[in-house]
Design a protein around this motif. Structure first.
Motif, PDB file in Angstrom:
ATOM      1  N   LYS A 131     -10.404  13.386   1.464  1.00 32.77           N
ATOM      2  CA  LYS A 131     -11.770  13.219   1.021  1.00 32.77           C
ATOM      3  C   LYS A 131     -12.513  12.004   1.934  1.00 32.77           C
ATOM      4  CE  LYS A 131     -10.386  13.772  -3.760  1.00 32.77           C
ATOM      5  NZ  LYS A 131     -10.107  13.319  -4.956  1.00 32.77           N
ATOM      6  N   ASP A 132     -13.723  12.081   2.036  1.00 32.63           N
ATOM      7  CA  ASP A 132     -14.596  11.194   2.790  1.00 32.63           C
ATOM      8  C   ASP A 132     -14.322  10.009   2.226  1.00 32.63           C
ATOM      9  OD1 ASP A 132     -15.355  13.555   4.218  1.00 32.63           O
ATOM     10  OD2 ASP A 132     -17.651  13.368   3.612  1.00 32.63           O
ATOM     11  N   ASN A 133     -14.033   9.608   1.014  1.00 35.02           N
ATOM     12  CA  ASN A 133     -14.136   8.255   0.756  1.00 35.02           C
ATOM     13  C   ASN A 133     -12.530   7.465   0.882  1.00 35.02           C
ATOM     14  OD1 ASN A 133     -13.003   9.507  -1.438  1.00 35.02           O
ATOM     15  ND2 ASN A 133     -13.981   8.489  -3.119  1.00 35.02           N
ATOM     16  N   SER A 134     -11.805   8.215   1.309  1.00 31.65           N
ATOM     17  CA  SER A 134     -10.426   7.734   1.668  1.00 31.65           C
ATOM     18  C   SER A 134     -10.316   6.267   2.348  1.00 31.65           C
ATOM     19  CB  SER A 134      -9.735   8.659   2.434  1.00 31.65           C
ATOM     20  OG  SER A 134      -8.413   7.975   2.897  1.00 31.65           O
ATOM     21  N   GLN A 135      -9.443   5.466   1.594  1.00 31.71           N
ATOM     22  CA  GLN A 135      -9.151   4.042   2.240  1.00 31.71           C
ATOM     23  C   GLN A 135      -8.905   3.866   3.731  1.00 31.71           C
ATOM     24  OE1 GLN A 135      -6.962   2.716  -1.410  1.00 31.71           O
ATOM     25  NE2 GLN A 135      -8.123   0.549  -0.852  1.00 31.71           N
ATOM     26  N   ARG A 180     -10.110   5.560   5.981  1.00 28.96           N
ATOM     27  CA  ARG A 180     -11.590   5.425   6.602  1.00 28.96           C
ATOM     28  C   ARG A 180     -12.088   4.290   6.844  1.00 28.96           C
ATOM     29  NH1 ARG A 180     -14.413   7.349   9.034  1.00 28.96           N
ATOM     30  NH2 ARG A 180     -16.369   7.415   7.942  1.00 28.96           N
ATOM     31  N   ARG A 181     -11.629   3.202   5.914  1.00 27.76           N
ATOM     32  CA  ARG A 181     -12.075   1.694   5.887  1.00 27.76           C
ATOM     33  C   ARG A 181     -11.031   0.747   6.581  1.00 27.76           C
ATOM     34  NH1 ARG A 181     -13.890   3.615   0.854  1.00 27.76           N
ATOM     35  NH2 ARG A 181     -11.953   2.530  -0.156  1.00 27.76           N
ATOM     36  N   THR A 208      -7.198  -3.952  -0.120  1.00 27.13           N
ATOM     37  CA  THR A 208      -8.560  -4.136   0.106  1.00 27.13           C
ATOM     38  C   THR A 208      -8.980  -5.498  -0.020  1.00 27.13           C
ATOM     39  OG1 THR A 208     -10.806  -3.303  -0.479  1.00 27.13           O
ATOM     40  CG2 THR A 208      -9.180  -3.309  -2.221  1.00 27.13           C
TER      41      THR A 208
END
Length: 159
Positions: free
Chosen positions: A74-78, A80-81, A132
């Protein structure tokens, strides 16, 4: 000398990806994500390595949007951050035991997922772990299994 995120984890290993290499996808983490990746390494990965007798292999750390989509995440995967890593301890305990140890520890993880583990195969799957700086840790624990119908998530570490 490699750029280090913590004493035992380099930026290069956090960015490496066999899928990215095979598909010629650039997977360079933007500098604004380095604090998140450093925090994950210092707060979570280094303590795991110290307690369980390392080394800790990062199978997937940071993922660019192109890489993330290439693997179907998914585009909102952690990832990615720069907040997540999929890990295994090739010389240490099984992935299920690693996940159970993390859950029982006081580590401030955000999400812990025992992924693709198969009962009776201690080296199967991997452990997804995230941290996070954006909010207090959820300490959410899940088990993901893969079957013919796709991935299924269940609460807790079930192995």
């Amino acid at each position: 000398m490699p750029e280090m995120l913590s004493p035992h984890f380099s930026r290069a290993e956090f960015e490496q990806s066999a899928t990215a290499a095979a598909r010629n996808i650039v997977n360079r983490m933007p500098s604004e994500l380095l604090p998140a990746a450093r925090a994950l390494c210092v707060q979570i990965l280094e303590p795991i390595r110290a307690a369980l007798g390392g080394p800790v292999l990062i199978n997937s750390g940071y993922r660019s949007l192109a890489l993330n989509r290439a693997i179907g995440s998914k585009d909102n995967s952690q990832h990615r951050r720069g907040e997540a890593a999929d890990i295994a301890l090739p010389l240490g305990p099984s992935n299920a035991d690693v996940a159970r140890w993390i859950l029982a520890s006081d580590l401030p993880f955000d999400q812990l997922i025992l992924e693709a583990h198969r009962a009776g195969d201690p080296r199967s799957g991997w452990v997804h772990i995230s941290y996070t700086l954006r909010r207090p840790p959820r300490r959410q624990a899940l088990t993901m299994t893969i079957a013919s119908h796709g991935a299924t998530y269940r609460p807790g570490i079930v192995a």
